[in-house]
Design a protein around this motif. Structure first.
Motif, PDB file in Angstrom:
ATOM      1  N   MET A 133       0.826  -1.217   0.000  1.00 10.58           N
ATOM      2  CA  MET A 133       0.000   0.000   0.000  1.00 10.58           C
ATOM      3  C   MET A 133       0.851   1.254   0.000  1.00 10.58           C
ATOM      4  O   MET A 133       0.599   2.173  -0.760  1.00 10.58           O
ATOM      5  CB  MET A 133      -0.907   0.027   1.221  1.00 10.58           C
ATOM      6  CG  MET A 133      -1.862  -1.085   1.230  1.00 10.58           C
ATOM      7  SD  MET A 133      -3.445  -0.614   0.675  1.00 10.58           S
ATOM      8  CE  MET A 133      -4.348  -1.735   1.648  1.00 10.58           C
ATOM      9  N   THR A 134       1.824   1.303   0.898  1.00 11.48           N
ATOM     10  CA  THR A 134       2.617   2.526   1.003  1.00 11.48           C
ATOM     11  C   THR A 134       3.466   2.744  -0.236  1.00 11.48           C
ATOM     12  O   THR A 134       3.667   3.879  -0.646  1.00 11.48           O
ATOM     13  CB  THR A 134       3.522   2.510   2.252  1.00 11.48           C
ATOM     14  OG1 THR A 134       4.323   1.335   2.241  1.00 11.48           O
ATOM     15  CG2 THR A 134       2.703   2.567   3.521  1.00 11.48           C
ATOM     16  N   SER A 135       3.924   1.670  -0.849  1.00 11.71           N
ATOM     17  CA  SER A 135       4.729   1.840  -2.063  1.00 11.71           C
ATOM     18  C   SER A 135       3.880   2.312  -3.234  1.00 11.71           C
ATOM     19  O   SER A 135       4.390   2.915  -4.169  1.00 11.71           O
ATOM     20  CB  SER A 135       5.441   0.534  -2.420  1.00 11.71           C
ATOM     21  OG  SER A 135       4.509  -0.435  -2.832  1.00 11.71           O
ATOM     22  N   SER A 136       2.589   2.072  -3.166  1.00 17.45           N
ATOM     23  CA  SER A 136       1.709   2.495  -4.261  1.00 17.45           C
ATOM     24  C   SER A 136       1.040   3.840  -3.987  1.00 17.45           C
ATOM     25  O   SER A 136       0.363   4.382  -4.855  1.00 17.45           O
ATOM     26  CB  SER A 136       0.639   1.436  -4.509  1.00 17.45           C
ATOM     27  OG  SER A 136      -0.168   1.299  -3.371  1.00 17.45           O
ATOM     28  N   GLY A 137       1.194   4.381  -2.774  1.00 15.08           N
ATOM     29  CA  GLY A 137       0.682   5.717  -2.480  1.00 15.08           C
ATOM     30  C   GLY A 137      -0.737   5.785  -1.944  1.00 15.08           C
ATOM     31  O   GLY A 137      -1.304   6.867  -1.832  1.00 15.08           O
ATOM     32  N   VAL A 138      -1.359   4.645  -1.610  1.00 11.23           N
ATOM     33  CA  VAL A 138      -2.705   4.663  -1.035  1.00 11.23           C
ATOM     34  C   VAL A 138      -2.581   5.091   0.421  1.00 11.23           C
ATOM     35  O   VAL A 138      -1.912   4.430   1.208  1.00 11.23           O
ATOM     36  CB  VAL A 138      -3.384   3.286  -1.134  1.00 11.23           C
ATOM     37  CG1 VAL A 138      -4.759   3.312  -0.485  1.00 11.23           C
ATOM     38  CG2 VAL A 138      -3.485   2.839  -2.577  1.00 11.23           C
ATOM     39  N   PRO A 139      -3.222   6.207   0.816  1.00 13.72           N
ATOM     40  CA  PRO A 139      -3.073   6.678   2.200  1.00 13.72           C
ATOM     41  C   PRO A 139      -3.892   5.843   3.193  1.00 13.72           C
ATOM     42  O   PRO A 139      -4.928   5.282   2.853  1.00 13.72           O
ATOM     43  CB  PRO A 139      -3.598   8.114   2.143  1.00 13.72           C
ATOM     44  CG  PRO A 139      -4.542   8.122   1.000  1.00 13.72           C
ATOM     45  CD  PRO A 139      -4.021   7.121   0.003  1.00 13.72           C
ATOM     46  N   ARG A 140      -3.392   5.814   4.400  1.00 15.28           N
ATOM     47  CA  ARG A 140      -4.064   5.079   5.478  1.00 15.28           C
ATOM     48  C   ARG A 140      -5.473   5.640   5.706  1.00 15.28           C
ATOM     49  O   ARG A 140      -6.395   4.918   6.042  1.00 15.28           O
ATOM     50  CB  ARG A 140      -3.219   5.164   6.744  1.00 15.28           C
ATOM     51  CG  ARG A 140      -3.726   4.305   7.867  1.00 15.28           C
ATOM     52  CD  ARG A 140      -2.801   4.338   9.062  1.00 15.28           C
ATOM     53  NE  ARG A 140      -1.430   4.052   8.736  1.00 15.28           N
ATOM     54  CZ  ARG A 140      -0.861   2.844   8.844  1.00 15.28           C
ATOM     55  NH1 ARG A 140      -1.573   1.838   9.280  1.00 15.28           N
ATOM     56  NH2 ARG A 140       0.400   2.660   8.528  1.00 15.28           N
ATOM     57  N   ARG A 141      -5.632   6.933   5.514  1.00 13.88           N
ATOM     58  CA  ARG A 141      -6.929   7.584   5.731  1.00 13.88           C
ATOM     59  C   ARG A 141      -8.016   6.939   4.874  1.00 13.88           C
ATOM     60  O   ARG A 141      -9.120   6.672   5.333  1.00 13.88           O
ATOM     61  CB  ARG A 141      -6.803   9.074   5.410  1.00 13.88           C
ATOM     62  CG  ARG A 141      -8.084   9.852   5.555  1.00 13.88           C
ATOM     63  CD  ARG A 141      -7.836  11.346   5.200  1.00 13.88           C
ATOM     64  NE  ARG A 141      -9.077  11.994   4.936  1.00 13.88           N
ATOM     65  CZ  ARG A 141      -9.680  12.077   3.741  1.00 13.88           C
ATOM     66  NH1 ARG A 141      -9.099  11.539   2.701  1.00 13.88           N
ATOM     67  NH2 ARG A 141     -10.827  12.687   3.596  1.00 13.88           N
ATOM     68  N   SER A 142      -7.711   6.670   3.613  1.00 18.03           N
ATOM     69  CA  SER A 142      -8.696   6.040   2.717  1.00 18.03           C
ATOM     70  C   SER A 142      -9.069   4.646   3.204  1.00 18.03           C
ATOM     71  O   SER A 142     -10.232   4.243   3.144  1.00 18.03           O
ATOM     72  CB  SER A 142      -8.138   5.952   1.296  1.00 18.03           C
ATOM     73  OG  SER A 142      -7.957   7.232   0.758  1.00 18.03           O
ATOM     74  N   LEU A 143      -8.083   3.917   3.704  1.00 18.56           N
ATOM     75  CA  LEU A 143      -8.348   2.570   4.198  1.00 18.56           C
ATOM     76  C   LEU A 143      -9.185   2.593   5.472  1.00 18.56           C
ATOM     77  O   LEU A 143     -10.059   1.748   5.664  1.00 18.56           O
ATOM     78  CB  LEU A 143      -7.033   1.836   4.450  1.00 18.56           C
ATOM     79  CG  LEU A 143      -6.227   1.551   3.192  1.00 18.56           C
ATOM     80  CD1 LEU A 143      -4.850   1.022   3.556  1.00 18.56           C
ATOM     81  CD2 LEU A 143      -6.955   0.579   2.306  1.00 18.56           C
TER      82      LEU A 143
END
Length: 162
Positions: free
Chosen positions: A75-85
């Motif tokens: 996730m972090t390597s692809s740029g999806v923020p924790r907030r969205s999850l």
């Protein structure tokens, strides 16, 4: 020792339910597998049972660490923020109750897409980000399923050797 045999059968069924629970989000999954083997070890009370429990706990713990490490790294390597999850996870809770069986997944995906759409106004980019997050979740489920199957296999091996 008929009581131990009955417990062994019940534990086997609980392990199967736990394995199913790694894929079906209604059930506790690996927690149930570990607890079932613990009950079995307490009832059987042999050295082999305690060693089996230790191996099962180790397999499940390594699975949990890999699950969170690899999924988070993806996730972090692809740029999806924790907030969205977090938003997607919170939306999945009422989804679970509002639409039985599939609601959890539907609400999770829908909320994740909407959170990413707010963050990234381009629909294509938001959907791409959603798919990346879903792949990470799929990877986490696959790792958890694998660890539950391995733990169940360790227990079954111990039971058949006894």
């Amino acid at each position: 020792m008929p009581f131990a045999e009955d417990v062994t059968v019940i534990v086997g069924l609980a392990i199967v339910v736990g394995i199913v629970g790694t894929v079906v989000p209604v059930l506790p999954g690996t927690l149930l597998v570990g607890a079932a083997v613990l009950v079995w070890a307490v009832v059987v009370q042999t050295t082999a049972a305690w060693v089996t429990l230790a191996v099962v706990v180790l397999v499940l713990a390594v699975g949990q660490v890999l699950e969170y490490y690899l999924a988070a790294r993806h996730m972090t390597s692809s740029g999806v923020p924790r907030r969205s999850l977090v938003i997607a996870g919170l939306a999945a809770i009422p989804g679970f109750f509002l639409v039985p069986v599939v609601g959890l997944v539907l609400f999770f995906v829908g909320a994740l897409y909407l959170a990413e759409l707010v963050r990234l106004p381009d629909r294509t980019v938001a959907w791409r980000s959603t798919v990346i997050a879903l792949r990470a979740v799929g990877l986490a489920v696959l790792i958890e399923l694998t660890s539950a199957l391995l733990a169940g296999g360790v227990w079954l091996y111990a039971v058949l050797r006894a």
